[in-house]
Design a protein around this motif. Structure first.
Motif, PDB file in Angstrom:
ATOM      1  N   VAL A  49       0.858  -1.291   0.088  1.00 51.73           N
ATOM      2  CA  VAL A  49       0.047   0.012  -0.020  1.00 51.73           C
ATOM      3  C   VAL A  49       0.814   1.221  -0.166  1.00 51.73           C
ATOM      4  N   GLY A  50       2.144   1.215   0.771  1.00 55.42           N
ATOM      5  CA  GLY A  50       2.887   2.395   0.398  1.00 55.42           C
ATOM      6  C   GLY A  50       3.286   2.914  -0.744  1.00 55.42           C
ATOM      7  N   ALA A  51       3.528   1.719  -1.841  1.00 56.76           N
ATOM      8  CA  ALA A  51       3.687   1.983  -3.206  1.00 56.76           C
ATOM      9  C   ALA A  51       2.486   2.638  -4.027  1.00 56.76           C
ATOM     10  N   GLN A  52       1.425   2.088  -3.472  1.00 57.52           N
ATOM     11  CA  GLN A  52       0.126   2.610  -3.943  1.00 57.52           C
ATOM     12  C   GLN A  52      -0.169   3.896  -3.577  1.00 57.52           C
ATOM     13  N   ALA A  53       0.361   4.396  -2.290  1.00 60.40           N
ATOM     14  CA  ALA A  53       0.093   5.780  -2.174  1.00 60.40           C
ATOM     15  C   ALA A  53       1.191   6.670  -2.845  1.00 60.40           C
ATOM     16  N   ASN A  54       2.419   6.415  -3.009  1.00 60.62           N
ATOM     17  CA  ASN A  54       3.167   7.076  -4.007  1.00 60.62           C
ATOM     18  C   ASN A  54       2.382   7.327  -5.501  1.00 60.62           C
ATOM     19  N   ALA A  55       1.908   6.384  -5.727  1.00 54.37           N
ATOM     20  CA  ALA A  55       1.411   6.413  -7.334  1.00 54.37           C
ATOM     21  C   ALA A  55       0.017   7.058  -7.364  1.00 54.37           C
ATOM     22  N   ALA A  56      -0.530   6.939  -6.180  1.00 49.69           N
ATOM     23  CA  ALA A  56      -2.032   7.724  -5.951  1.00 49.69           C
ATOM     24  C   ALA A  56      -1.582   9.292  -6.190  1.00 49.69           C
ATOM     25  N   LEU A  93       8.371   3.997  -8.945  1.00 45.84           N
ATOM     26  CA  LEU A  93       8.522   5.065  -7.612  1.00 45.84           C
ATOM     27  C   LEU A  93       8.987   4.617  -6.385  1.00 45.84           C
ATOM     28  N   GLU A  94       9.124   3.398  -6.160  1.00 41.96           N
ATOM     29  CA  GLU A  94       9.449   2.890  -5.005  1.00 41.96           C
ATOM     30  C   GLU A  94      10.185   1.544  -5.142  1.00 41.96           C
ATOM     31  N   ASP A  95      11.626   1.387  -5.232  1.00 43.00           N
ATOM     32  CA  ASP A  95      12.473   0.447  -5.336  1.00 43.00           C
ATOM     33  C   ASP A  95      13.181   0.037  -4.137  1.00 43.00           C
ATOM     34  N   TRP A  96      13.333  -1.108  -3.858  1.00 38.85           N
ATOM     35  CA  TRP A  96      13.738  -1.443  -2.432  1.00 38.85           C
ATOM     36  C   TRP A  96      15.198  -2.018  -2.912  1.00 38.85           C
ATOM     37  N   THR A 252      17.368   0.603   3.775  1.00 39.69           N
ATOM     38  CA  THR A 252      17.349   0.760   2.273  1.00 39.69           C
ATOM     39  C   THR A 252      16.702   2.405   1.875  1.00 39.69           C
ATOM     40  N   PRO A 253      17.582   3.368   1.830  1.00 37.60           N
ATOM     41  CA  PRO A 253      16.620   4.576   1.069  1.00 37.60           C
ATOM     42  C   PRO A 253      15.956   4.167  -0.112  1.00 37.60           C
ATOM     43  N   LEU A 254      14.890   4.374  -0.160  1.00 31.42           N
ATOM     44  CA  LEU A 254      13.814   3.907  -1.276  1.00 31.42           C
ATOM     45  C   LEU A 254      14.162   4.751  -2.388  1.00 31.42           C
ATOM     46  N   ARG A 255      14.318   4.247  -3.786  1.00 32.45           N
ATOM     47  CA  ARG A 255      14.625   5.246  -5.068  1.00 32.45           C
ATOM     48  C   ARG A 255      13.748   4.920  -6.123  1.00 32.45           C
ATOM     49  N   LYS A 256      13.657   5.972  -6.822  1.00 25.81           N
ATOM     50  CA  LYS A 256      12.729   5.969  -8.106  1.00 25.81           C
ATOM     51  C   LYS A 256      13.650   5.618  -9.249  1.00 25.81           C
ATOM     52  N   PHE A 257      13.047   5.060 -10.440  1.00 20.35           N
ATOM     53  CA  PHE A 257      13.833   4.598 -11.541  1.00 20.35           C
ATOM     54  C   PHE A 257      12.906   5.047 -12.639  1.00 20.35           C
ATOM     55  N   LEU A 258      13.483   5.548 -13.937  1.00 22.28           N
ATOM     56  CA  LEU A 258      12.671   6.041 -15.078  1.00 22.28           C
ATOM     57  C   LEU A 258      13.356   5.155 -16.403  1.00 22.28           C
ATOM     58  N   ASN A 259      12.502   4.834 -17.354  1.00 21.67           N
ATOM     59  CA  ASN A 259      12.739   4.461 -18.521  1.00 21.67           C
ATOM     60  C   ASN A 259      13.972   5.580 -18.929  1.00 21.67           C
ATOM     61  N   ALA A 260      14.939   5.286 -19.630  1.00 25.13           N
ATOM     62  CA  ALA A 260      15.922   6.363 -19.922  1.00 25.13           C
ATOM     63  C   ALA A 260      15.469   6.827 -21.040  1.00 25.13           C
ATOM     64  N   ARG A 261      14.637   6.713 -22.096  1.00 25.62           N
ATOM     65  CA  ARG A 261      14.173   7.690 -23.046  1.00 25.62           C
ATOM     66  C   ARG A 261      13.076   8.503 -22.369  1.00 25.62           C
ATOM     67  N   PHE A 262      12.136   8.059 -21.585  1.00 24.66           N
ATOM     68  CA  PHE A 262      11.297   8.843 -20.698  1.00 24.66           C
ATOM     69  C   PHE A 262      12.177  10.094 -19.928  1.00 24.66           C
TER      70      PHE A 262
END
Length: 318
Positions: A49-56, A93-96, A252-262
């Motif tokens: 649900v934490g990841a759902q909160a980020n996305a929401a 938005l939330e990688d462990w 673990t400091p949680l991190r975000k990752f994006l598709n490189a083209r995006f």
């Protein structure tokens, strides 16, 4: 997490946290992902649900403040990296922590770009109810867990103490820890985060002791006080071999990752997601509204956004 999983969900209705299977996004994708020139964004959402909160909250602001169409899909942790690399989703938005995938896609192939820290530090551990720890302080040291195996046995644990886990899809070290620390326990999977929460609440209601894999941040601590069991101290590299792990989980400091083209061509949406950074308290506030008060993710996000303008306005690209 090094842990956790939704069948593809469109519109704002993120699926309820059940034991349903996750979409294989290496074989299908959102029609909005990697859509060049279109004002669309696709977010990968993990099943906790934490990841759902980020996305929401991210979705609400992308749609209402920046004018984007946003799609969300739920994928298991490792397949999410494959989908992100292929442009089937635009952001996680939330990688462990997935060092193998990070090496492959960020360092070697350069198909995924770091998106910065989320602002939340995650930690997985083993927990017992606070009232049980208060009555039996030594249970909080793993060396004494075997003395309590009989007290923590259930019908599902085969005569051993029960270590309650969530979904079998979560990437955990628990089976290896039980084996390598020679503990008289059986890992029992509840099936999902929601099912695990239900079981923990039932144990708490009946004042039964339990041992569970759990994680912070998580809103449930506000309703069921729990105390962490100290496992052998974490040291860098102690979990490198999944079969030989005999140490605690890291912080673990949680991190975000994006598709490189995006990341390069996603305009204001990409800039916004890179800027998106909030606190554990803020995430828990939204998560509690979704999971406990049963608000839809959109309603929870809207309530949070209405009260926290100074925070989210700083995320908007100039």
């Amino acid at each position: 997490m090094r842990r956790r999983t939704i069948a593809a969900a469109t519109a704002f209705g993120l699926l309820a946290l059940t034991g349903c299977g996750a979409a294989d996004m290496t074989k299908q994708s959102s029609p909005y992902a990697d859509a060049h020139g279109a004002r669309t964004v696709t977010l990968s959402v993990q099943s906790w649900v934490g990841a759902q909160a980020n996305a929401a909250v991210a979705r609400y602001l992308l749609e209402h403040e920046l004018g984007y169409r946003v799609d969300t899909v739920q994928i298991d942790e490792v397949p999410a990296w494959d989908a992100l690399s292929q442009g089937r989703v635009d952001a996680i938005l939330e990688d462990w922590g997935h060092p193998e995938q990070e090496q492959r896609y960020v360092e070697d192939k350069k198909t995924i770009a770091p998106g910065g820290e989320l602002g939340v530090t995650g930690h997985i551990g083993w927990f017992v109810p606070k009232h049980f720890a208060d009555a039996h302080p030594d249970v909080t040291d793993w060396k004494h867990l075997n003395a309590y195996a009989d007290r923590l046995r259930t019908a599902e644990s085969g005569g051993k103490g029960q270590l309650l886990d969530g979904s079998p899809s979560y990437v955990t070290n628990d089976k290896a820890l039980v084996k390598n620390l020679d503990l008289d326990y059986q890992v029992v999977f509840s099936g999902s985060e929601a099912a695990q929460i239900t079981q923990i609440k039932q144990f708490a209601k009946e004042k039964k002791p339990f041992l569970t894999y759990w994680y912070k941040p998580q809103w449930l601590f506000e309703q069921v006080p729990m105390t962490e069991v100290k496992l052998p101290a974490y040291e860098e590299g102690c979990d490198a071999d999944p079969e030989k792990v005999a140490c605690a989980y890291p912080h673990t400091p949680l991190r975000k990752f994006l598709n490189a083209r995006f990341a390069d061509g996603g305009g204001r949406a990409a800039a916004f997601l890179k800027n998106f950074r909030w606190t554990t308290r803020a995430q828990n506030e939204v998560a509690l509204m979704i999971a406990d008060r049963k608000l839809s993710p959109e309603e929870a996000a809207e309530r949070w956004v209405r009260k926290n303008g100074p925070i989210w306005r700083a995320w908007l690209p100039k």
